[in-house]
Scaffold this active site. Sequence first.
Site, mmCIF file in Angstrom:
data_model
loop_
_atom_site.group_PDB
_atom_site.id
_atom_site.type_symbol
_atom_site.label_atom_id
_atom_site.label_comp_id
_atom_site.label_asym_id
_atom_site.label_seq_id
_atom_site.Cartn_x
_atom_site.Cartn_y
_atom_site.Cartn_z
ATOM 1 N N LYS A 12 -36.773 37.269 27.312
ATOM 2 C CA LYS A 12 -36.029 38.517 27.124
ATOM 3 C C LYS A 12 -35.934 38.859 25.628
ATOM 4 C CE LYS A 12 -33.180 37.280 31.156
ATOM 5 N NZ LYS A 12 -31.791 37.163 31.650
ATOM 6 N N TYR A 52 -34.158 44.318 38.293
ATOM 7 C CA TYR A 52 -32.791 43.826 38.519
ATOM 8 C C TYR A 52 -32.075 44.611 39.616
ATOM 9 C CZ TYR A 52 -32.797 40.582 34.541
ATOM 10 O OH TYR A 52 -33.051 39.530 33.689
ATOM 11 N N ASN A 115 -29.349 35.045 27.576
ATOM 12 C CA ASN A 115 -29.788 33.698 27.992
ATOM 13 C C ASN A 115 -31.303 33.537 27.914
ATOM 14 O OD1 ASN A 115 -30.606 35.095 30.245
ATOM 15 N ND2 ASN A 115 -29.111 34.196 31.626
ATOM 16 N N HIS A 118 -35.965 34.833 31.903
ATOM 17 C CA HIS A 118 -35.851 35.070 33.344
ATOM 18 C C HIS A 118 -36.885 34.227 34.081
ATOM 19 C CE1 HIS A 118 -35.778 37.086 37.233
ATOM 20 N NE2 HIS A 118 -37.097 37.008 37.179
ATOM 21 N N GLU A 129 -41.687 40.480 41.818
ATOM 22 C CA GLU A 129 -41.665 40.598 40.356
ATOM 23 C C GLU A 129 -43.079 40.562 39.763
ATOM 24 O OE1 GLU A 129 -37.252 38.518 40.153
ATOM 25 O OE2 GLU A 129 -38.971 37.415 39.368
HETATM 26 P P1 DAT Z 1 -30.535 34.045 36.472
HETATM 27 O O1 DAT Z 1 -31.134 34.771 35.295
HETATM 28 O O2 DAT Z 1 -30.095 32.655 36.110
HETATM 29 O O3 DAT Z 1 -31.406 34.088 37.700
HETATM 30 P P2 DAT Z 1 -28.876 36.023 37.820
HETATM 31 O O4 DAT Z 1 -30.098 36.420 38.592
HETATM 32 O O5 DAT Z 1 -27.654 35.669 38.614
HETATM 33 O O6 DAT Z 1 -29.176 34.812 36.830
HETATM 34 O O7 DAT Z 1 -28.466 37.212 36.850
HETATM 35 C C1 DAT Z 1 -29.473 37.943 36.174
HETATM 36 C C2 DAT Z 1 -29.039 38.117 34.748
HETATM 37 O O8 DAT Z 1 -27.874 38.938 34.680
HETATM 38 C C3 DAT Z 1 -28.647 36.815 34.047
HETATM 39 O O9 DAT Z 1 -29.763 36.143 33.489
HETATM 40 C C4 DAT Z 1 -27.693 37.276 33.005
HETATM 41 C C5 DAT Z 1 -27.018 38.465 33.645
HETATM 42 N N1 DAT Z 1 -25.738 38.102 34.274
HETATM 43 C C6 DAT Z 1 -25.571 37.452 35.438
HETATM 44 N N2 DAT Z 1 -24.272 37.291 35.726
HETATM 45 C C7 DAT Z 1 -23.601 37.847 34.700
HETATM 46 C C8 DAT Z 1 -22.223 38.010 34.382
HETATM 47 N N3 DAT Z 1 -21.257 37.549 35.193
HETATM 48 N N4 DAT Z 1 -21.911 38.631 33.213
HETATM 49 C C9 DAT Z 1 -22.860 39.096 32.398
HETATM 50 N N5 DAT Z 1 -24.184 38.980 32.625
HETATM 51 C C10 DAT Z 1 -24.541 38.371 33.759
HETATM 52 MG MG MG Z 2 -31.978 35.724 38.871
#
Ligand code: DAT
Ligand code: MG
Length: 151
Positions: A12, A52, A115, A118, A129
Site C-alpha cells: 500500500k 474493498y 499496515n 494487503h 482481486e
Molecule cells: P486485512 O488487511 O488484515 O485483511 P481487513 O480485510 O479486515 O484486514 O481490512 C482491510 C483494511 O482496512 C485493513 O488492512 C486496514 C483497514 N481497517 C480494517 N479495520 C479497520 C479499523 N477498525 N479501523 C481502521 N482501519 C481498518
Molecule cells: Mg482483508
Amino acid sequence: MNTMETTYIMIKPDGVQRGLVGEIIGRFERKGLKLVALKSVVPSKETAETHYECHAARPFYPGLIKFVTSGPVVCMAWTGVDAIAVARTLIGATNGREAAPGTIRGDFGMDMGYNMIHGSDAAETAAFELNLWFPEGLMQWDNLMGAWVYE
Ligand code: DAT
Ligand code: MG
C-alpha cells in the site's frame, strides 16, 4: 490444504512511501513463492472501491479509499502451495501493534490503517482481486528453484 494457489498481494502507499518495497518483496521471494505478476500503479477510486467493496458499510471505508488511492501501490501475484494462507502468515495480524514479530506488519507497523500490505484472505477473494488488478492475466513460467523448494 496442499493446494497450488495464487494470491493477490499489494504494498500500500505507506509501504512505498516508507521505502519498504524491496524488503517486502524480498520476504515473499525468499520464502519460496513464485512471482507471476508485478506492477506499480496509482489506483483509481473505482478500482480501490471495488477491491474493498466488502468493507463499504464500515466507518473506516472512506478513509481507507482515500489512503489507498493517495499514491503508488505495488501489485503482485505470488504462486505456491497454500499461497493464500502462507502469505497471510508472512503479513501478520491487521493491527501492526498486535502482529507477531517476524511478520511484515509485526516488524514494520504500528497502526491498523497504515499496515503496509494487503493479502487475499480466501480462494474466492484471490480470484476476484487477481482479475480486478491484473485483467491482462498472469505470467506462466517454470521456476527452476521450485525443484529445491518442494521435496
Ligand atoms: P486485512 O488487511 O488484515 O485483511 P481487513 O480485510 O479486515 O484486514 O481490512 C482491510 C483494511 O482496512 C485493513 O488492512 C486496514 C483497514 N481497517 C480494517 N479495520 C479497520 C479499523 N477498525 N479501523 C481502521 N482501519 C481498518
Ligand atoms: Mg482483508
